[in-house]
Design a protein around this motif. Structure first.
Motif, PDB file in Angstrom:
ATOM      1  N   VAL A  92       4.453   3.278   4.548  1.00  0.00           N
ATOM      2  CA  VAL A  92       3.020   3.250   4.249  1.00  0.00           C
ATOM      3  C   VAL A  92       2.680   4.460   3.399  1.00  0.00           C
ATOM      4  N   VAL A  93       2.086   4.204   2.239  1.00  0.00           N
ATOM      5  CA  VAL A  93       1.775   5.276   1.296  1.00  0.00           C
ATOM      6  C   VAL A  93       0.286   5.254   0.959  1.00  0.00           C
ATOM      7  N   LEU A  94      -0.352   6.405   1.042  1.00  0.00           N
ATOM      8  CA  LEU A  94      -1.761   6.551   0.679  1.00  0.00           C
ATOM      9  C   LEU A  94      -1.870   7.247  -0.663  1.00  0.00           C
ATOM     10  N   VAL A  95      -2.663   6.684  -1.569  1.00  0.00           N
ATOM     11  CA  VAL A  95      -2.890   7.293  -2.884  1.00  0.00           C
ATOM     12  C   VAL A  95      -4.388   7.394  -3.124  1.00  0.00           C
ATOM     13  N   THR A  96      -4.910   8.614  -3.194  1.00  0.00           N
ATOM     14  CA  THR A  96      -6.329   8.782  -3.507  1.00  0.00           C
ATOM     15  C   THR A  96      -6.527   8.795  -5.022  1.00  0.00           C
ATOM     16  N   GLY A  97      -7.716   8.453  -5.444  1.00  0.00           N
ATOM     17  CA  GLY A  97      -7.998   8.411  -6.875  1.00  0.00           C
ATOM     18  C   GLY A  97      -7.132   7.411  -7.604  1.00  0.00           C
TER      19      GLY A  97
ATOM     20  N   VAL B 172      -4.682   1.873  -1.256  1.00  0.00           N
ATOM     21  CA  VAL B 172      -5.343   2.235  -2.512  1.00  0.00           C
ATOM     22  C   VAL B 172      -6.717   2.803  -2.176  1.00  0.00           C
ATOM     23  N   SER B 173      -7.062   3.955  -2.737  1.00  0.00           N
ATOM     24  CA  SER B 173      -8.348   4.564  -2.418  1.00  0.00           C
ATOM     25  C   SER B 173      -8.981   5.180  -3.655  1.00  0.00           C
ATOM     26  N   ASP B 174     -10.297   4.992  -3.769  1.00  0.00           N
ATOM     27  CA  ASP B 174     -11.023   5.569  -4.897  1.00  0.00           C
ATOM     28  C   ASP B 174     -12.512   5.497  -4.611  1.00  0.00           C
ATOM     29  N   LEU B 175     -13.271   6.397  -5.220  1.00  0.00           N
ATOM     30  CA  LEU B 175     -14.726   6.323  -5.158  1.00  0.00           C
ATOM     31  C   LEU B 175     -15.227   5.133  -5.959  1.00  0.00           C
ATOM     32  N   ASN B 176     -14.518   4.836  -7.052  1.00  0.00           N
ATOM     33  CA  ASN B 176     -14.834   3.698  -7.915  1.00  0.00           C
ATOM     34  C   ASN B 176     -14.254   2.430  -7.303  1.00  0.00           C
ATOM     35  N   GLU B 177     -15.092   1.679  -6.617  1.00  0.00           N
ATOM     36  CA  GLU B 177     -14.600   0.499  -5.913  1.00  0.00           C
ATOM     37  C   GLU B 177     -14.056  -0.551  -6.869  1.00  0.00           C
TER      38      GLU B 177
ATOM     39  N   MET C 198      -3.729  -5.807  -8.855  1.00  0.00           N
ATOM     40  CA  MET C 198      -2.531  -5.691  -9.692  1.00  0.00           C
ATOM     41  C   MET C 198      -1.279  -5.632  -8.818  1.00  0.00           C
ATOM     42  N   ILE C 199      -1.363  -4.892  -7.714  1.00  0.00           N
ATOM     43  CA  ILE C 199      -0.221  -4.798  -6.798  1.00  0.00           C
ATOM     44  C   ILE C 199       0.068  -6.150  -6.169  1.00  0.00           C
ATOM     45  N   LEU C 200      -0.963  -6.815  -5.698  1.00  0.00           N
ATOM     46  CA  LEU C 200      -0.783  -8.109  -5.046  1.00  0.00           C
ATOM     47  C   LEU C 200      -0.217  -9.147  -6.008  1.00  0.00           C
ATOM     48  N   LYS C 201      -0.695  -9.153  -7.250  1.00  0.00           N
ATOM     49  CA  LYS C 201      -0.205 -10.109  -8.243  1.00  0.00           C
ATOM     50  C   LYS C 201       1.263  -9.882  -8.575  1.00  0.00           C
TER      51      LYS C 201
ATOM     52  N   ALA D  35      -0.876  -4.223  -0.472  1.00  0.00           N
ATOM     53  CA  ALA D  35      -1.847  -3.147  -0.610  1.00  0.00           C
ATOM     54  C   ALA D  35      -3.181  -3.554  -0.007  1.00  0.00           C
ATOM     55  N   THR D  36      -3.947  -2.552   0.373  1.00  0.00           N
ATOM     56  CA  THR D  36      -5.323  -2.733   0.812  1.00  0.00           C
ATOM     57  C   THR D  36      -6.150  -1.623   0.188  1.00  0.00           C
ATOM     58  N   PHE D  37      -7.381  -1.953  -0.194  1.00  0.00           N
ATOM     59  CA  PHE D  37      -8.264  -0.947  -0.790  1.00  0.00           C
ATOM     60  C   PHE D  37      -9.185  -0.349   0.257  1.00  0.00           C
ATOM     61  N   PHE D  38      -9.299   0.990   0.208  1.00  0.00           N
ATOM     62  CA  PHE D  38     -10.207   1.713   1.090  1.00  0.00           C
ATOM     63  C   PHE D  38     -11.087   2.614   0.224  1.00  0.00           C
ATOM     64  N   PRO D  39     -12.390   2.389   0.161  1.00  0.00           N
ATOM     65  CA  PRO D  39     -13.245   3.287  -0.618  1.00  0.00           C
ATOM     66  C   PRO D  39     -13.298   4.669   0.011  1.00  0.00           C
ATOM     67  N   CYS D  40     -13.359   5.702  -0.813  1.00  0.00           N
ATOM     68  CA  CYS D  40     -13.428   7.067  -0.274  1.00  0.00           C
ATOM     69  C   CYS D  40     -14.056   7.998  -1.308  1.00  0.00           C
ATOM     70  N   ASP D  41     -14.976   8.811  -0.866  1.00  0.00           N
ATOM     71  CA  ASP D  41     -15.577   9.870  -1.664  1.00  0.00           C
ATOM     72  C   ASP D  41     -14.984  11.180  -1.174  1.00  0.00           C
ATOM     73  N   VAL D  42     -14.026  11.736  -1.913  1.00  0.00           N
ATOM     74  CA  VAL D  42     -13.320  12.924  -1.425  1.00  0.00           C
ATOM     75  C   VAL D  42     -14.197  14.171  -1.411  1.00  0.00           C
ATOM     76  N   SER D  43     -15.407  14.094  -1.961  1.00  0.00           N
ATOM     77  CA  SER D  43     -16.330  15.222  -1.853  1.00  0.00           C
ATOM     78  C   SER D  43     -17.035  15.220  -0.501  1.00  0.00           C
TER      79      SER D  43
END
Length: 256
Positions: A12-17, A39-44, A53-56, A61-69
């Protein structure tokens, strides 16, 4: 999917931004090597595109929204990944901003605080929660995104330079603190890479872009995929004796 060069199956790998640029390229690379990617980013919109893209491509993968501020948003992110997958084996703390261009005497307090919060405080908070989870699961590997601006100065972006120097120092400290816990912590220091950040930095000025190319000894700027390859290696068993290291991938920039 092509044959795997690394053993990330079941990891399991987490990538922010990871909604664009280096983060997206790295999320795709980990997935290509068999990892399940958070997959994580402020830009949903961008984050969801990366996930699709990963699924195709046959990955997971699963997307998790996150505001690192936002400290609570980071905590929620790691907790959501733990709830969904039970662990984090590797993390690439990549989310960051360049901030405004201004000399030290002209840099606003607002810009300073925003850049430090997003680029440095978030790295500390990401590691705080990632390491806590890794400790429960026997270890892991973390790569923090620094920059060549974490090794040398760049007039006009003092907050960015300070934040990236801080990332390298924090990386070394974390590596020492958790070396006995089977947790490796490294940093990657990209040079000039073809990303949306560079587009914003040059403001569409072809002359400014060409100057960046000329300033890179290898004769071109880098590709996000080249940084992704370094991160995947640093998190892999091939780099099992590497910790506390700031890996430079800059086409020779700081060797000048």
């Amino acid at each position: 999917m092509p044959g795997l060069a690394y053993n990330y199956s079941g990891k399991v790998v987490l990538v922010t931004g990871s909604g664009s640029g280096i983060g997206r390229a790295t999320a795709l690379a980990f997935a290509q090597e068999g990892a399940w990617v958070a997959v994580s980013d402020l830009n949903e919109e961008g984050g969801l595109q990366t996930m699709e893209m990963i699924l195709k491509n046959g990955g997971e993968a699963t997307f998790f929204p996150c505001d690192v501020s936002n400290p609570r948003s980071i905590q929620n992110l790691v907790e959501h990944v733990e709830k969904r997958m039970g662990k984090i084996d590797s993390a690439f703390n990549n989310a960051g901003i360049e901030g405004e261009q201004a000399l030290i005497t002209e840099c606003s307090e607002e810009n300073w605080e925003k850049v430090i919060n997003v680029n440095l405080r978030s790295i500390w908070l990401c590691m705080k929660y990632e390491i806590s989870l890794m400790n429960k699961n026997g270890g892991g590997s973390i790569v923090n995104c620094a920059s060549i601006a974490g090794l040398v100065g760049f007039p006009g972006i003092p907050a960015y330079v300070a934040s990236k120097h801080g990332v390298i120092g924090l990386t070394k400290n974390a590596a020492l603190e958790y070396a006995q816990n089977n947790i490796r912590v490294n940093a990657v220091c990209p040079g000039v890479i073809q990303t949306p950040m560079i587009d914003r930095f040059t403001r569409g000025d072809n002359a400014a872009f060409e100057q960046l190319v000329k300033s890179t000894p290898i004769g071109r700027i880098g590709k996000p995929e080249e940084i992704a390859a370094a991160v995947v290696w640093l998190c892999s068993e091939y780099a099992s004796f590497v910790t506390g290291h700031a890996l430079v991938a800059d086409g020779g920039w700081i060797s000048q």
